[in-house]
Design an enzyme around this catalytic site. Structure first.
Site, PDB file in Angstrom:
ATOM      1  CE1 TYR A 129      80.064  41.935  40.701  1.00 23.58           C
ATOM      2  CE2 TYR A 129      80.520  39.738  41.549  1.00 23.58           C
ATOM      3  CZ  TYR A 129      79.737  40.884  41.530  1.00 23.58           C
ATOM      4  OH  TYR A 129      78.625  40.975  42.319  1.00 23.58           O
ATOM      5  CG  ASP A 157      74.541  46.358  40.324  1.00 23.26           C
ATOM      6  OD1 ASP A 157      75.477  45.545  40.489  1.00 23.26           O
ATOM      7  OD2 ASP A 157      73.344  46.048  40.438  1.00 23.26           O
ATOM      8  CG  HIS A 250      73.920  43.495  43.320  1.00 25.68           C
ATOM      9  ND1 HIS A 250      74.921  43.614  42.390  1.00 25.68           N
ATOM     10  CD2 HIS A 250      74.255  42.405  44.054  1.00 25.68           C
ATOM     11  CE1 HIS A 250      75.831  42.656  42.576  1.00 25.68           C
ATOM     12  NE2 HIS A 250      75.442  41.902  43.576  1.00 25.68           N
TER      13      HIS A 250
HETATM   14  C1  FNR Z   1      73.306  38.252  44.684  1.00 25.65           C
HETATM   15  N1  FNR Z   1      73.366  38.975  43.490  1.00 25.65           N
HETATM   16  C2  FNR Z   1      74.511  38.911  42.715  1.00 25.65           C
HETATM   17  N2  FNR Z   1      74.559  39.570  41.523  1.00 25.65           N
HETATM   18  C3  FNR Z   1      75.667  39.494  40.744  1.00 25.65           C
HETATM   19  O1  FNR Z   1      75.668  40.093  39.677  1.00 25.65           O
HETATM   20  N3  FNR Z   1      76.749  38.763  41.144  1.00 25.65           N
HETATM   21  C4  FNR Z   1      76.777  38.083  42.328  1.00 25.65           C
HETATM   22  O2  FNR Z   1      77.762  37.425  42.668  1.00 25.65           O
HETATM   23  C5  FNR Z   1      75.622  38.161  43.153  1.00 25.65           C
HETATM   24  N4  FNR Z   1      75.577  37.508  44.343  1.00 25.65           N
HETATM   25  C6  FNR Z   1      74.441  37.516  45.100  1.00 25.65           C
HETATM   26  C7  FNR Z   1      74.407  36.802  46.292  1.00 25.65           C
HETATM   27  C8  FNR Z   1      73.235  36.759  47.033  1.00 25.65           C
HETATM   28  C9  FNR Z   1      73.204  35.970  48.297  1.00 25.65           C
HETATM   29  C10 FNR Z   1      72.085  37.455  46.580  1.00 25.65           C
HETATM   30  C11 FNR Z   1      70.798  37.405  47.351  1.00 25.65           C
HETATM   31  C12 FNR Z   1      72.138  38.190  45.431  1.00 25.65           C
HETATM   32  C13 FNR Z   1      72.193  39.765  43.035  1.00 25.65           C
HETATM   33  C14 FNR Z   1      71.246  38.908  42.199  1.00 25.65           C
HETATM   34  O3  FNR Z   1      71.811  38.541  40.979  1.00 25.65           O
HETATM   35  C15 FNR Z   1      69.932  39.633  41.894  1.00 25.65           C
HETATM   36  O4  FNR Z   1      70.214  40.860  41.270  1.00 25.65           O
HETATM   37  C16 FNR Z   1      69.050  39.877  43.113  1.00 25.65           C
HETATM   38  O5  FNR Z   1      69.157  38.825  44.031  1.00 25.65           O
HETATM   39  C17 FNR Z   1      67.593  40.026  42.673  1.00 25.65           C
HETATM   40  O6  FNR Z   1      66.776  40.347  43.743  1.00 25.65           O
HETATM   41  P1  FNR Z   1      65.864  39.296  44.555  1.00 25.65           P
HETATM   42  O7  FNR Z   1      65.176  38.391  43.567  1.00 25.65           O
HETATM   43  O8  FNR Z   1      66.815  38.534  45.448  1.00 25.65           O
HETATM   44  O9  FNR Z   1      64.941  40.179  45.288  1.00 25.65           O
END
Ligand code: FNR
Length: 363
Positions: A129, A157, A250
């Site tokens: 980030y 995003d 996300h």
């Molecule tokens: C995320 N995701 C996420 N993405 C990211 O870029 N940085 C982050 O810190 C996080 N943290 C995070 C925490 C939790 C609990 C979840 C469920 C998701 C999003 C993740 O990388 C991804 O884009 C999605 O989870 C994909 O969708 P599905 O497979 O969970 O349906």
């Protein structure tokens, strides 16, 4: 759902085991959950159109991503706070992914440090980030490089934590003693404050394409932008020298009503025309889903929540089993569709179908 199969899937088991607030944080989505539902429904809608009499019995599932050889075109999406699912957290995920021969993206907000996780035998890509403090951002990039991370995955995003249902995601309170070792040296979250508030003080929501140029200039690592949905943004990413984009919303956690990622994928693939790698995530639950994403042009597919359910239910072994299952399901689908290699999976292998009856069970 098939009545002979009990609804005892990974998510239900994790739900039983995890503290309710952790389960809700993991499972939750923005707003009414429309984007999350759309991600899943897009896979259900698409049907397979196999080639027969091809003689394929032992397909090659391996692929090359950012120059790294992976045994299958599936990797772990970056997810914060994996230590809440299992004491070993990101370490367990990294060891399991290494065992199956694929890669993991470690989150800025991970429970384990870059330096610890990079010791696991899997290619490690670091999710960044862009922080309000550019000096701290630069220091984090330097740390990732020094630790041996092999790519920088910048999430684009999340300019805001988005509109989330009160009491669901937005008010998740970091439990006492939560460690965020990749942010050591920066102000720690205030005890009892929602994660959203901490995120807003930490992360810069006003990042622009100019910052992408800056990231390119300060990092020697391959650069990946995660969270692209519009074809124009794919094109801009290519023009800014980005190596890969992740078509992602996300997991439906940011912008409710956003387009499903599988629906957004083909236009981004077309707009970028091979100038960069196109990855995708969101709603991938089975090997058949991986096949569908490959058919629409994804080079790599990331899996999110199922990894958390696997971690919660079985730690390292759980994640290894999940990836073995995904691998076997993809292999079976490739055999049945007559595809001898990942590169053979093509748009003609899928077609829009009608949704009849209940959607598939979750993972
Ligand atoms: C995320 N995701 C996420 N993405 C990211 O870029 N940085 C982050 O810190 C996080 N943290 C995070 C925490 C939790 C609990 C979840 C469920 C998701 C999003 C993740 O990388 C991804 O884009 C999605 O989870 C994909 O969708 P599905 O497979 O969970 O349906």
């Amino acid at each position: 759902m098939n009545p002979s199969i009990p609804p005892y899937d990974l998510e239900s088991r994790a739900h039983e085991l995890l503290p309710p607030e952790v389960y809700i944080y993991y499972a939750g989505a923005a707003g009414a959950g429309a984007t999350l539902a759309a991600n899943l429904a897009a896979f259900d809608r698409l049907r397979l159109r196999p080639d027969v009499l091809t003689g394929t019995i032992a397909p090659d599932l391996s692929t090359t991503v950012l120059g790294a050889r992976l045994t299958l075109p599936v990797a772990v999406a970056p997810m914060a706070l994996q230590g809440l699912a299992h004491p070993e957290g990101d370490m367990a995920t990294a060891r399991a992914t290494g065992d199956v021969g694929t890669a993991m993206i470690l989150a800025t907000l991970a429970s384990r440090s870059l330096e610890e996780v990079v010791a696991a035998p899997c290619p490690l890509w670091f999710q960044l980030y862009v922080l309000r403090d550019r000096g701290a951002t630069r220091a984090l990039i330097d740390r990732a490089v020094a630790a041996g991370a092999r790519a920088l995955v910048v999430t684009v995003d999340a300019p805001t934590s988005g509109h989330r249902r009160p009491g669901v995601l937005s008010e998740f309170i970091l439990p006492q003693g939560t460690r965020l070792p990749n942010l050591a040296g920066l102000p720690a979250p205030t005890p009892g404050a929602p994660l959203r508030e901490y995120f807003a003080t930490l992360v810069d929501g006003a990042v622009t394409w100019k910052d992408v140029g800056w990231l390119r200039s300060v990092s020697p690592l391959p650069l990946v932008l995660k969270g692209i949905l519009a074809p124009e943004d794919g094109r801009l990413a290519a023009e800014h020298g980005v190596d890969a984009v992740v078509v992602s919303n996300h997991g439906g956690r940011m912008l409710d009503g956003a387009v499903a990622t599988l629906d957004a994928l083909p236009a981004v693939v077309e707009a970028t025309a091979g100038r960069l790698e196109v990855w995708m995530d969101g709603g991938v639950r089975r090997g058949g889903d991986v096949f569908k994403a490959l058919a629409l042009g994804a080079r790599l597919v990331l899996v999110g929540r199922p990894v958390l359910w696997a971690l919660a239910t079985g730690g390292e072994v759980g994640v290894r089993t999940l990836f073995t299952d995904l691998r076997n399901e993809l292999e079976t689908t490739m055999i049945a569709c007559g595809c001898a290699a990942v590169g053979d999976v093509a748009p003609r292998h899928v077609t829009e179908g009608t949704m009849i009856g209940t959607p598939r069970s979750p993972r």
